[in-house]
Enzyme design. Structure first.
Site, PDB file in Angstrom:
ATOM      1  N   LYS A 179      30.636 -79.198  36.246  1.00 19.52           N
ATOM      2  CA  LYS A 179      30.330 -79.195  37.679  1.00 19.52           C
ATOM      3  C   LYS A 179      30.848 -80.498  38.270  1.00 19.52           C
ATOM      4  CE  LYS A 179      26.590 -78.741  41.030  1.00 19.52           C
ATOM      5  NZ  LYS A 179      25.134 -78.585  41.209  1.00 19.52           N
ATOM      6  N   LYS A 211      32.670 -75.240  38.146  1.00 18.41           N
ATOM      7  CA  LYS A 211      32.319 -75.218  39.571  1.00 18.41           C
ATOM      8  C   LYS A 211      32.885 -76.460  40.246  1.00 18.41           C
ATOM      9  CE  LYS A 211      28.375 -75.218  42.731  1.00 18.41           C
ATOM     10  NZ  LYS A 211      26.953 -75.364  42.938  1.00 18.41           N
TER      11      LYS A 211
HETATM   12 ZN    ZN Z   1      20.855 -80.344  42.070  1.00 19.53          ZN
END
Ligand code: ZN
Length: 322
Positions: free
Chosen positions: A193, A246
């Site tokens: 992420k 992501k």
């Molecule tokens: Zn968070």
């Protein structure tokens, strides 16, 4: 001799025959934002076509989701009940816990995935417990994340998705779930992420912008590919059933890299900024609607097995006819 690749593009039937990448509603995950209150269905300004729902309004929405052929949803909770240690995040009557129970009371046809993080429930908006200097204390945060995940499982979630990027959280969550008998509850780990600028509209939607500073001490530097592969490897070692990259569209190389290296399912999160950019361009007449399909298909072509996307309902118009 002239090579003639155009021969395979000569008609729609031929093009359909040789198409290499196909999208399927069954691999899409549709995010839902649930808010406190009653009788609320309000469009999120920065995300046209995406709504906040109060729990009592979920009946119609869940029916609509199922009618679109969507089989997987991811629930995000939005609450005003915030403190320094995210206590509403693991409360039995917390917003996500109530939403999961509600969905499960309506249907058994949806795989219910919950986002596990602290930022939606902390008054400072960071994804963990802060120390005196404002730095997120990794190891103290793990216990809270595990409590949140456990409470989601107890409410009936089929799968939990830790999005915090603390070190060791997948292992901590797996351990607590197993100790409480939730061996069937899977972990979809937000493994790579990135600290991205494409999350802007989501922070409006989830009311989760940090009150100070940024998330660069825990989310990844967008420049780093090899580090992303390490994060994925560690999460798999700790027990992640699926790993996620992501955002998606600016990180297609990372998705491809993960696909080539790892054999667990690869999830890609087509994030709010990616969604809103395309939606707004369509509404201005700058892009055709089919741009939605092309963008999501490219994520699949890059190697994602599963795609979390706000476009899921829109895509039903193209999937099947493509
Ligand atoms: Zn968070």
């Amino acid at each position: 001799m002239i090579r003639r690749p155009r021969r395979l593009r000569v008609s729609k039937i031929t093009r359909d025959l040789v198409r290499e990448t196909r999208l399927d509603m069954k691999v899409l995950v549709y995010p839902i934002f649930v808010v406190e209150g009653e009788n609320i269905k309000s469009e999120i300004k920065s995300m046209p076509g995406v709504y906040h729902f109060s729990i009592d309004k979920l009946d119609d929405e869940i029916e609509d989701i199922i009618n679109h052929g969507i089989q997987n949803i991811m629930i995000f909770g939005v609450t005003h009940d915030k403190d320094a240690c995210a206590s509403s995040g693991f409360a039995e009557d917390g917003i996500v816990q109530r939403a999961v129970r509600k969905v499960k009371s309506l249907t058994n046809d949806l795989n219910v995935i919950t986002d596990v993080c602290m930022c939606e429930y902390t008054d400072h908006g960071h994804c963990g417990i802060l120390d005196d200097t404002g730095y997120v204390d990794n190891d103290r945060t793990l216990a809270v994340l595990a409590k949140i995940a456990l409470s989601h499982a107890q409410a009936g979630a089929d799968m939990v998705a830790p999005s915090d990027m603390m070190d060791g959280r997948v292992g901590a969550i797996r351990k607590v779930l197993d100790e409480h008998g939730f061996v069937k509850v899977g972990i979809m780990a937000y493994s790579a992420k990135f600290a991205s600028n494409f999350y802007g509209p989501f922070r409006d939607a989830a009311d989760s912008a940090p009150a100070f500073g940024d998330r660069k001490t825990y989310q990844m530097d967008p420049s780093n590919f090899r580090e992303a592969m390490l994060e994925c490897a560690y999460d798999i070692e700790e027990g992640a059933d699926m790993i996620m990259v992501k955002p998606a569209l600016s990180y297609l190389d990372v998705i491809r890299g993960a696909r080539d290296r790892f054999d667990v399912p690869i999830v890609a999160y087509n994030v709010s900024g990616e969604y809103s950019m395309i939606k707004l361009a369509i509404s201005q007449g700058l892009l055709n609607e089919e741009a939605m399909y092309e963008a999501v298909m490219s994520i699949k072509r890059a190697g994602a097995d599963i795609i979390i996307t706000y476009f899921a309902k829109d895509l039903v118009r193209y999937i099947g006819s493509y």
